[in-house]
Scaffold this active site. Sequence first.
Site, mmCIF file in Angstrom:
data_model
loop_
_atom_site.group_PDB
_atom_site.id
_atom_site.type_symbol
_atom_site.label_atom_id
_atom_site.label_comp_id
_atom_site.label_asym_id
_atom_site.label_seq_id
_atom_site.Cartn_x
_atom_site.Cartn_y
_atom_site.Cartn_z
ATOM 1 N N TYR A 1 21.865 -47.357 41.016
ATOM 2 C CA TYR A 1 21.118 -46.197 40.545
ATOM 3 C C TYR A 1 22.013 -44.966 40.441
ATOM 4 O O TYR A 1 21.623 -43.857 40.763
ATOM 5 C CB TYR A 1 19.908 -45.960 41.449
ATOM 6 N N ASP B 1 28.019 -32.904 55.589
ATOM 7 C CA ASP B 1 27.246 -33.972 54.960
ATOM 8 C C ASP B 1 27.935 -35.294 55.261
ATOM 9 O O ASP B 1 28.946 -35.344 55.975
ATOM 10 C CB ASP B 1 27.138 -33.736 53.444
ATOM 11 N N HIS C 1 12.063 -31.524 55.036
ATOM 12 C CA HIS C 1 10.877 -32.060 54.354
ATOM 13 C C HIS C 1 11.041 -33.526 53.973
ATOM 14 O O HIS C 1 10.073 -34.162 53.565
ATOM 15 C CB HIS C 1 10.501 -31.200 53.141
#
EC number: 2.1.1.-
Length: 336
Positions: free
Chosen positions: A140, A203, A241
């Site tokens: 992807y 990250d 979130h």
Amino acid sequence: MAVDKEVQLHAQAWDHALSYIKPTALDAAVELEIPDILEDHGGPMSLSELSAATGCPREPLYRLMRFLIFHGIFTKSDDCYAQSPLSRLFTRENLGLYMLMQATPATRSPAGLSGEALKTGTPLYLKSIRGEDSWNDPAYGFHMRAFTNAMTAHSRLTAAAIVTNYPTAFDGVRSVVDVGGRHGMAIGRLVEAFPWVRGITFDLPEIVADAPPLKGVDFVGGDMFKSVPKADAVMLMWILHDWSDDKCIEILKKCKEAIPTSTGKVMIVDAIINEEGEGDEFSGARLSLDMIMMATTTQGKERSYKEWVHLLNKAGFSKHSVKNIKTIEFVIDAYP
């Protein structure tokens, strides 16, 4: 005022950008037979009653109904849900079967909501990628490039909103870690505006390895569930979130460990879902984001102020403040 007009246009743009999710939410409600169940019941139903009748767990059902009530499809009074003149038009005797025609595998969006997915907790989106983790699936690559580009553009806009509407955000802060900052676009914009701040983008190693150099920004690879680099402040922009409450608490505790006890802060840059009867120009967009999180993740959600306070308390923060930066997100400053 010109600024108010700009904010209104920004909110309208968000509404258009997220507009695809609204019809899929209505599709899901019709699939769950909510209009027919309420009609047959002959009166309001509690969340527990509606959950039992639809076979849909309480939390996703609550979020779905909150969204549809905001858009005037159903009504709510005394914590019970009821039909509206509009929702009655979506029973199977009216437009319900027409809506179901739009909810077949051939016509529905894989990034949309479905009644069955809400029941099982497996979003259509995850099924469309064979149940694999799309973030790490090399098949992807095109999707990931689009995702990265979108997040980069969004982070720039959000950083600009902080610069404009929260100019004191980094007073007394000499260093800040942007957790999950990918290629550093947000922290780069902030360091440019607040040049006394040293920026650190943190990250996964494979992500920061591909990051181009940025003035005033260091790149560090690692795992936020294990440790976070030390700094005066830690920023979590559109990170929490994505995660369940338990995972959020883990992340927040690691961020708390990374900052000075007396002067440090954790900056959460995320949406806050407005309580009933409250709101601003971005209220609808935030609810749409919550539907998109429910449609594309198994854990993610947008949270209300009470839900954020619960997480901060569980993670051991002693106080916090909230800054409205006149966009879809707020800045929640949490202090040890």
